[in-house]
Every structure is written in C-alpha cells, then in structure tokens.
Design a protein around this motif. Structure first.
Motif, PDB file in Angstrom:
ATOM      1  N   ALA A 296       4.747  49.642  62.040  1.00 60.76           N
ATOM      2  CA  ALA A 296       5.105  48.226  61.978  1.00 60.76           C
ATOM      3  C   ALA A 296       4.042  47.443  61.203  1.00 60.76           C
ATOM      4  O   ALA A 296       2.843  47.721  61.306  1.00 60.76           O
ATOM      5  CB  ALA A 296       5.262  47.658  63.382  1.00 60.76           C
ATOM      6  N   LYS A 297       4.476  46.450  60.446  1.00 57.16           N
ATOM      7  CA  LYS A 297       3.550  45.639  59.667  1.00 57.16           C
ATOM      8  C   LYS A 297       2.546  44.921  60.556  1.00 57.16           C
ATOM      9  O   LYS A 297       1.403  44.685  60.148  1.00 57.16           O
ATOM     10  CB  LYS A 297       4.336  44.610  58.838  1.00 57.16           C
ATOM     11  N   ALA A 298       2.963  44.574  61.771  1.00 61.07           N
ATOM     12  CA  ALA A 298       2.103  43.775  62.644  1.00 61.07           C
ATOM     13  C   ALA A 298       0.819  44.492  63.026  1.00 61.07           C
ATOM     14  O   ALA A 298      -0.179  43.840  63.368  1.00 61.07           O
ATOM     15  CB  ALA A 298       2.874  43.376  63.897  1.00 61.07           C
ATOM     16  N   ILE A 299       0.807  45.833  62.996  1.00 61.64           N
ATOM     17  CA  ILE A 299      -0.379  46.568  63.439  1.00 61.64           C
ATOM     18  C   ILE A 299      -1.290  46.949  62.272  1.00 61.64           C
ATOM     19  O   ILE A 299      -2.434  47.379  62.470  1.00 61.64           O
ATOM     20  CB  ILE A 299       0.038  47.830  64.233  1.00 61.64           C
ATOM     21  N   LEU A 300      -0.838  46.742  61.030  1.00 59.53           N
ATOM     22  CA  LEU A 300      -1.626  47.158  59.870  1.00 59.53           C
ATOM     23  C   LEU A 300      -3.003  46.494  59.805  1.00 59.53           C
ATOM     24  O   LEU A 300      -3.977  47.138  59.409  1.00 59.53           O
ATOM     25  CB  LEU A 300      -0.848  46.889  58.582  1.00 59.53           C
ATOM     26  N   PRO A 301      -3.160  45.206  60.179  1.00 65.48           N
ATOM     27  CA  PRO A 301      -4.506  44.610  60.128  1.00 65.48           C
ATOM     28  C   PRO A 301      -5.502  45.261  61.086  1.00 65.48           C
ATOM     29  O   PRO A 301      -6.709  45.042  60.946  1.00 65.48           O
ATOM     30  CB  PRO A 301      -4.252  43.146  60.509  1.00 65.48           C
TER      31      PRO A 301
END
Length: 326
Positions: A296-301
């Motif tokens: 998921a994009k939300a966990i990339l940072p």
C-alpha cells in the motif's frame, strides 16, 4: 522489504484510521494505534477480521455481549457482526494489527477431527477460546450511527434506538478471542518448519504464531533455521518483540515482507550465534499469502529501503543502515 510501524502516525479511530500495509484479493493487512473511542458501531460486511492486539486493553461490545480483550489477543470478528471497540485508554497505548479476510477465518483443518473438534495434538484447545459471556441490553432512544463496510466503501445508517438492545441469543456465530500466550509451540529434536506455528487458516492465507519455546535438542542441532524459498506464498512477519533469533536490523513493531520465490534465511552471524542456545523469547505473528501481495502507498514513507543489504557482511545493523561501498 522492511517497514517500521514505530514511525507511522498515531491516534484516531480503531475502525476508521487503519493504515493499509499489504493486500491482495484474499487478505488485507492494516495497522492502527487508536487514541479515541468510536461514537459509531461498525460492521464489516465484506470480510472476516482478525485483530492482533499488540498493546492495550478494553472491551469489544456487540449484540452478543461484552468481550474483554488484552495484549496478545487475536480477536476474531466474523463478517456482519455489529460491534464497537471500547478502549481502556487509561491503561496505556493501544496498537492493533488487523487482518481482513474475504473468506472465513478458522482453525487449521489438520488440527481438527472430521466432526470439528480440536485434536489432542493441536497446539491449543477449546478451553483457550474466550467468547461473550454476559449480555448487557441497552434500552435507549436517540440517534445511533452505524458504519457498514461493503463493496469497498463505508455506508452510514442511523438508528433511532441503541443497536445492542438484545436480551439473549443462541447459536454458534459470535466474536471470539484466542491469546497468543495460550499457543503451545511444537518443538522437536531438529528444527521444525514454520507450518508447526500455524494458528489460523483462511482462504488463500494462513496466520502463524512464533512464541517463546525451547530450541532443538539434538546435540548437533543448529537452532537457526535453514535458508529457503517460499514456494507459492509471500511471507510477512510482524515482530511483536525486539527479539527474533534469525534476524538483525529489526525492531519491536517491524514488519518484513519476503515475496514468493526469493531465497532468504538467517542474517550473517545468526547461525554461529545460535549454537549452544537453549531457548528463545521471541514473539511474532506471521501471515503467508498464496497470491502475491501488493504494498500500500500509505506505508511507503515508513520503509527501510536498505533492508536487502542486511545479508551482506559489513552491511551494518539497524533500520536505515548504509549498504557497503565498492
């Protein structure tokens, strides 16, 4: 890949502020550290949920009654069960790892006989299951919001009476809890493969519990596991303690994702370091999915983008370590 939940945003609702981590068409993995109690009731009409309580305590309210939860609990809420989380925020922070399953979450078939009873050789028994035991009917009028998850969207309904107005119920469909500390590890003379840690079975995935246990007891055994490739499954580990004997560079709350077919195993030095060790105090939750997982994009940072270099001698220790220079 390696993700650090210690760096994700804190707070919010236990149902509305879950951060997606990994997912496919069978299973979704999410994370949340809520700090408020929901005013609404919640119903997931498209998935069974299994919530691992990393930290915290409170009560799961439903039409079936109150179900107290604590750290280490797997809280299983089957689809269409209306419920509300009541967090005991005075007892400390709350942290949930959430698994949303398109299929039914259940105990592994190999631990059960042909009429559904758990076998004596299973690593748990029926006595370990906790279910709602006391109904508290609510005879109240007013506006009571219900949020229903269906078709990948949230739908709101408002009742003019409290939804938990039930005075009794019968049947075999209710939320229930199994605590990871009640899992009895299966150990052997030599290293036992991960399927011995399986705790739940789903459609397209399994959930396993790595718990404190004695190591292999053969005089020539090397406790650290062998290098391997997962054939036909992605492997995801949530590290519920900072100790894990085959890994370095991880921390409490770390999540690692090893995709199908990519060889992996103990980090350099872990084989040698395991010799002579008699037991481990590690605690981890593993999810293996049989379809590839998407990130998921939300966990990339919150990704440790240098994790792959941790198998190179001299690559360093800890999240964010630098790769070796040429």
């Amino acid at each position: 890949r390696h993700f650090l939940t210690s760096r994700v945003r804190k707070g919010g609702s236990p149902t509305l502020d879950r951060i997606p981590l990994l997912f496919n068409s069978d299973i979704g993995m999410l994370y949340v550290e809520p700090d408020t109690n929901d005013a609404h009731c919640y119903r997931n009409s498209q998935a069974d949920e299994c919530i691992y309580v990393v930290e915290g305590q409170g009560t799961l309210e439903s039409v079936f009654g109150d179900l107290p939860f604590r750290a280490g609990d797997y809280v299983v809420i089957h689809r269409n069960i209306l419920h509300r989380w009541r967090l005991d925020l005075s007892a400390g922070p709350v942290k949930f790892v959430v698994f949303e399953s398109r299929g039914h979450i259940r105990f592994p078939r190999r631990y059960m006989n042909d009429v559904g009873q758990l076998l004596e050789g299973a690593p748990f028994c029926e006595r370990d299951i906790r279910r709602p035991m006391e109904v508290h009917p609510h005879d109240e009028k007013g506006d009571f919001p219900l949020l229903v998850k269906q078709y990948d969207a949230l739908n709101e309904m408002v009742l003019d009476h409290h939804p938990f107005d039930v005075v009794g119920w019968d049947g075999y469909f209710y939320p229930w809890i199994f605590n990871i500390n009640d899992f009895e590890p299966i150990v052997g003379r030599i290293h036992q493969p991960p399927p011995v840690h399986q705790t739940f079975q789903g459609d397209g995935f399994v959930i396993c519990s790595f718990c404190p246990r004695p190591y292999d007891f053969d005089p020539q055994a090397v406790p650290a596991p062998y290098n391997h490739s997962n054939v036909d499954s992605d492997e995801v580990l949530f590290y519920a303690s900072s100790e894990f004997m085959s890994r370095k560079g991880i921390e409490y709350g770390s999540i690692t994702h090893h995709p199908d077919g990519i060889p992996h195993g103990p980090h350099p030095g872990r084989y040698e370091g395991s010799i002579g060790m008699t037991h481990t105090n590690e605690l981890a939750v593993m999810m293996d999915s049989f379809r590839p997982l998407k990130v998921a994009k939300a966990i990339l940072p919150f990704e440790d983008k240098k994790y792959q270099f941790s198998w190179i001698e001299g690559g360093g220790e800890g999240p964010g370590f630098a790769p070796p220079t040429s």
